[in-house]
Design a protein around this motif. Sequence first.
Motif, PDB file in Angstrom:
ATOM      1  N   VAL A   1       9.452  -8.958  -4.303  1.00 10.29           N
ATOM      2  CA  VAL A   1       9.440  -7.546  -4.285  1.00 10.29           C
ATOM      3  C   VAL A   1       8.001  -6.851  -4.770  1.00 10.29           C
ATOM      4  O   VAL A   1       7.795  -6.999  -6.006  1.00 10.29           O
ATOM      5  CB  VAL A   1      10.485  -6.705  -5.204  1.00 10.29           C
ATOM      6  N   PRO A   2       7.087  -6.483  -3.923  1.00  9.95           N
ATOM      7  CA  PRO A   2       5.960  -6.301  -4.355  1.00  9.95           C
ATOM      8  C   PRO A   2       5.707  -4.771  -5.008  1.00  9.95           C
ATOM      9  O   PRO A   2       6.435  -3.926  -4.680  1.00  9.95           O
ATOM     10  CB  PRO A   2       5.073  -6.395  -2.932  1.00  9.95           C
ATOM     11  N   ASP A   3       4.604  -4.714  -5.725  1.00  5.89           N
ATOM     12  CA  ASP A   3       4.325  -3.336  -6.305  1.00  5.89           C
ATOM     13  C   ASP A   3       3.032  -2.881  -5.504  1.00  5.89           C
ATOM     14  O   ASP A   3       2.255  -3.760  -5.095  1.00  5.89           O
ATOM     15  CB  ASP A   3       4.042  -3.542  -7.760  1.00  5.89           C
ATOM     16  N   THR A   4       2.557  -1.823  -6.075  1.00  3.95           N
ATOM     17  CA  THR A   4       1.303  -1.051  -5.470  1.00  3.95           C
ATOM     18  C   THR A   4       0.180  -1.652  -6.363  1.00  3.95           C
ATOM     19  O   THR A   4       0.694  -1.879  -7.822  1.00  3.95           O
ATOM     20  CB  THR A   4       1.292   0.377  -5.312  1.00  3.95           C
ATOM     21  N   LEU A   5      -0.900  -1.557  -6.299  1.00  2.94           N
ATOM     22  CA  LEU A   5      -1.964  -1.951  -7.258  1.00  2.94           C
ATOM     23  C   LEU A   5      -1.753  -0.736  -8.434  1.00  2.94           C
ATOM     24  O   LEU A   5      -1.945  -1.124  -9.643  1.00  2.94           O
ATOM     25  CB  LEU A   5      -3.552  -1.965  -6.858  1.00  2.94           C
TER      26      LEU A   5
ATOM     27  N   ASP B   1       0.842  -1.263   0.062  1.00  2.00           N
ATOM     28  CA  ASP B   1      -0.006   0.165  -0.059  1.00  2.00           C
ATOM     29  C   ASP B   1       0.826   1.373  -0.104  1.00  2.00           C
ATOM     30  O   ASP B   1       2.014   1.161   0.666  1.00  2.00           O
ATOM     31  CB  ASP B   1      -0.974  -0.147   1.217  1.00  2.00           C
ATOM     32  N   PRO B   2       0.518   2.354  -0.829  1.00  2.00           N
ATOM     33  CA  PRO B   2       1.503   3.647  -0.756  1.00  2.00           C
ATOM     34  C   PRO B   2       1.232   4.384   0.440  1.00  2.00           C
ATOM     35  O   PRO B   2       2.299   5.012   0.708  1.00  2.00           O
ATOM     36  CB  PRO B   2       0.831   4.171  -1.979  1.00  2.00           C
ATOM     37  N   ASP B   3       0.352   4.231   1.172  1.00  2.00           N
ATOM     38  CA  ASP B   3      -0.143   4.689   2.380  1.00  2.00           C
ATOM     39  C   ASP B   3       0.879   4.028   3.482  1.00  2.00           C
ATOM     40  O   ASP B   3       0.538   2.669   3.852  1.00  2.00           O
ATOM     41  CB  ASP B   3      -1.271   5.125   2.973  1.00  2.00           C
ATOM     42  N   GLU B   4       1.815   4.431   4.196  1.00  2.00           N
ATOM     43  CA  GLU B   4       2.608   4.032   5.160  1.00  2.00           C
ATOM     44  C   GLU B   4       1.811   3.078   6.259  1.00  2.00           C
ATOM     45  O   GLU B   4       2.031   1.859   6.598  1.00  2.00           O
ATOM     46  CB  GLU B   4       3.818   4.704   5.768  1.00  2.00           C
ATOM     47  N   ALA B   5       1.126   4.021   6.972  1.00  2.44           N
ATOM     48  CA  ALA B   5       0.181   3.596   8.010  1.00  2.44           C
ATOM     49  C   ALA B   5      -0.967   2.442   7.553  1.00  2.44           C
ATOM     50  O   ALA B   5      -0.884   1.199   8.303  1.00  2.44           O
ATOM     51  CB  ALA B   5      -0.797   4.425   8.685  1.00  2.44           C
ATOM     52  N   ASP B   6      -1.361   2.724   6.474  1.00  3.90           N
ATOM     53  CA  ASP B   6      -2.365   1.584   5.812  1.00  3.90           C
ATOM     54  C   ASP B   6      -1.560   0.335   5.663  1.00  3.90           C
ATOM     55  O   ASP B   6      -1.872  -0.927   5.860  1.00  3.90           O
ATOM     56  CB  ASP B   6      -3.030   1.936   4.559  1.00  3.90           C
ATOM     57  N   ASN B   7      -0.508   0.424   4.991  1.00  8.44           N
ATOM     58  CA  ASN B   7       0.315  -0.875   4.724  1.00  8.44           C
ATOM     59  C   ASN B   7       0.907  -1.469   5.982  1.00  8.44           C
ATOM     60  O   ASN B   7       0.748  -2.774   5.855  1.00  8.44           O
ATOM     61  CB  ASN B   7       1.488  -0.423   3.666  1.00  8.44           C
TER      62      ASN B   7
END
Length: 255
Positions: A210-214, A171-177
């Motif tokens: 190595v994951p990517d964002t959606l 997730d690009p949002d650090e807290a959500d991730n």
Amino acid sequence: MSDASYRDAIYSTPLDRTARFSFDERVVACFPDMIRRSVPGYGQILGMLGLIARRHLRHGAHVYDLGCSLGAGGLALAGSLAPDAFRYTGVDLSPAMVARAREILATECPEYAMEIVEGDIRRLDYRPAGMILLNFTLQFLEPSERDAVLVALYEALEPGGVLVLSEKIVDPDEADNAWRVERYHDFKRANGYSELEISQKRTALENVLVPDTLDTHHARLARSGFTRSLTWFQYLNFASLVAFKEPGIARAEAE
């Protein structure tokens, strides 16, 4: 053998911190248990493959399952479609996976046109296909190599064909991730993994997966030629996308 013989216990004892995850004989032996307990929604993704194929796969068309592991994608299709509905090629880089997958499909689907080949999806000579499965495979390639693979898959797909792409995501949002990762670890704890196993598996996968964002996935699909893609499934930090090759639309070359 009993089910206990196949239980994933690879990371249950202290290992060398430099040990990297690989799809070797140990992983093959416990892979069904490992993926069931480690990948949220894996069963639901498999369960939808036949339904997606019924809607989008031309009768008798070829299906690729890239990074097929033990051929679960092929088994899922065979559970929903008649033997003459498709031809299946599973591809995997691991000799141990290939050998075991061949045994499984020969036993479970002897009447289906199904093959397993050992190969590198980055260098495969693709035949025209009506459906391509890329389930939890792209994430193991170098990010710089992923666009080229998807371009090759777009070119291989017949007009009207579909690509199913499933991946671990970030997730690009650090807290959500962080929240999703914490809940994912809760998921693994609920499935019987210890703190040591969770920690060691995470270390072993660093710089291997190595994951990517959606958003990155959808942008890459668009660059590869797919004019339409959507996220049809998400469970915590795991998701599945479907991308469509529209009839009559050729891929535009990058400027």
